[in-house]
Design a protein around this motif. Structure first.
Motif, PDB file in Angstrom:
ATOM      1  N   VAL A   1       0.838  -1.206   0.000  1.00  0.00           N
ATOM      2  CA  VAL A   1       0.000   0.000   0.000  1.00  0.00           C
ATOM      3  C   VAL A   1       0.873   1.255   0.000  1.00  0.00           C
ATOM      4  O   VAL A   1       0.578   2.241  -0.667  1.00  0.00           O
TER       5      VAL A   1
ATOM      6  N   ASN B   1      -3.314   4.592  -5.334  1.00  0.00           N
ATOM      7  CA  ASN B   1      -4.244   4.282  -4.235  1.00  0.00           C
ATOM      8  C   ASN B   1      -5.159   3.119  -4.614  1.00  0.00           C
ATOM      9  O   ASN B   1      -6.367   3.166  -4.385  1.00  0.00           O
TER      10      ASN B   1
ATOM     11  N   ILE C   1      -4.760  -0.080  -3.602  1.00  0.00           N
ATOM     12  CA  ILE C   1      -4.779  -1.209  -2.662  1.00  0.00           C
ATOM     13  C   ILE C   1      -5.330  -0.762  -1.311  1.00  0.00           C
ATOM     14  O   ILE C   1      -4.960   0.298  -0.800  1.00  0.00           O
ATOM     15  N   GLU C   2      -6.205  -1.577  -0.762  1.00  0.00           N
ATOM     16  CA  GLU C   2      -6.695  -1.312   0.586  1.00  0.00           C
ATOM     17  C   GLU C   2      -6.249  -2.448   1.496  1.00  0.00           C
ATOM     18  O   GLU C   2      -6.402  -3.617   1.153  1.00  0.00           O
TER      19      GLU C   2
END
Lengths: 385, 56
Positions: free
Chosen positions: B15, B21, B23-24
């Motif tokens: 991450v 942005n 990937i969580e």
């Protein structure tokens, strides 16, 4: 939807989060800390080495509950196996049992008045006219809205929170230590001495370590950069040298780029790995995060008291932490740059030189003689001086 | 990117380097959104090799 209101909300319940919430609560702010994991302190992403100074900063005493061993010094091994022994007042410290230490800090913070929600994941910021006014989180599938005068982002290397406030947090892969570590049993090493191993074979772009926890238990790990093989593959190779049984595997990414450009915004402070508050030479972050977390907590409480969490006011957080540790970080960054240019052969030469002298008291004259024989190292020396 | 949940140690290194942005990080794993451009930055820092480049 559940709605809550606090003076300060801290996102992340590891060292950065617990220390800032602790000092904000101590200074009379009404604080909520949220942590995405259901157990504070897990999974461990750290080798656990700290110097004595950390406990002074935290106004705490080391306890057998969260400290496993007392450290006197360190042995640094250059690629050809030569050993350089380093020991003075500054190398004295402890190995922490991080799970217990993190939990202990959270408990201290709770005792000081912090409310804590575990298994609660940050989802989004509440922003009004460019100002951070709270967070939206998720707890067991339920959305929770927390309004706050001020948010502290202590959400680790992956910090998505500060990105949402418009701060540039993205790290460069070449400046991340990709780390893997086993806690092993059956390793017969002195319990008071750290070991560091350098070299392209062992840990390209980083180093390997053995941090003893006493009673033949140790954290054995390494950090690498820019490698084809994973940190885990390197770790397997490194531990295959010894006959020891793993009881835990830890992984993590450590930013060694130095601090991020800006660690505050309107209604927001950023601490710890999220802010890049890590020694870029060693990858150690506990001491720096303890210092910065404490400042963040104190400034947050002051902002609440004066009703001013503006960007202009919060700038003093960055001013103070830079004043306290900024110079050290700049020096460490220079050392990091130099270390990155050294070949294995250079390190071997330095190791041989250090072996022939008492490393803690090398005279200027003998250092100059050494550089005279190794002129390409002179350019590097200039970078440091 | 191809993601192996079985290999993932949910450390968040991926991450930290994702420019998009995409990937969580969740409690015990990660999830990708549609912003991923297969730049491979995440795979290059993953300590466990849980991420690999997917050839389309």
């Amino acid at each position: 939807m559940k709605k809550l209101k606090y003076d300060v909300v801290v996102v992340g319940g590891r060292i950065g989060g617990s220390v800032s919430s602790l000092f904000a609560s101590k200074n009379k702010a009404n604080v909520l800390m949220i942590e995405k994991m259901q157990e504070i302190g897990t999974p461990v992403q750290c080798a656990g080495g700290v110097t004595d100074e950390v406990f002074k900063t935290l106004q705490m005493k080391p306890s057998d509950c969260h400290v496993t061993s007392r450290i006197e010094g360190a042995d640094v091994y250059v690629p050809d196996g030569r050993r350089v022994r380093v020991a003075d007042e500054k190398t004295k410290g402890y190995i922490l049992e991080r799970k217990m230490f993190d939990k202990h800090l959270a408990i201290e913070s709770a005792k000081a008045g912090t409310d804590i929600m575990v298994k609660t994941r940050f989802k989004d910021l509440i922003m009004r006219e460019g100002k951070v006014c709270g967070v939206v989180a998720e707890y067991l599938g339920e959305t929770v809205e927390v309004e706050a005068d001020l948010v502290i982002a202590a959400d680790g290397v992956e910090s998505t929170l500060a990105r949402k406030a418009g701060l540039n947090m993205v790290k460069i892969p070449e400046k991340i230590f990709s780390c893997a570590q086993y806690e092993v049993v059956g390793l017969d090493v002195p319990s008071n001495w750290l070991k560091f191993y350098f070299g392209e074979q062992v840990a390209p772009g980083g180093y390997a370590w053995i941090f003893p926890k006493g009673d033949k238990v140790a954290n054995v790990g390494l950090g690498v950069r820019g490698t084809k093989e994973t940190a885990y593959t390197h770790l397997k190779r490194f531990v295959s040298r010894v006959d020891a049984t793993p009881v835990e595997l830890n992984v993590g990414g450590i930013p060694v780029s130095g601090p991020v450009d800006k660690t505050f915004a309107d209604g927001l402070l950023v601490v710890g790995d999220a802010a890049g508050q890590v020694d870029p030479l060693t990858g150690g972050g506990i001491r720096i995060t303890a210092v910065c977390g404490r400042i963040a907590g104190e400034i947050a409480a002051e902002a609440v008291k004066t009703g001013n969490a503006s960007e202009k006011f919060l700038k003093r957080y960055e001013d103070i932490w830079k004043e306290k540790i900024g110079k050290n970080l700049v020096m460490s960054l220079k050392y990091r740059k130099v270390l990155d240019t050294l070949t294995d052969e250079d390190m071997n030469r330095l190791g041989k030189f250090a072996e022939e002298h008492d490393v803690m008291s090398i005279s200027k004259i003998s250092a100059l003689k050494f550089v005279g024989k190794n002129p390409h190292l002179l350019r590097l020396l200039k970078e440091i001086l | 990117m191809k993601y192996s949940a079985e290999r993932c140690g949910y450390c968040g290194a991926c991450v930290s380097v994702c420019q998009k942005n995409a990937i969580e990080l969740r409690e015990t794993g990660i999830s990708f959104n549609l912003k991923c451009e297969n730049c491979n930055a995440c795979a290059s820092v993953c300590p466990l090799g849980a991420l690999t480049f997917e050839n389309h």
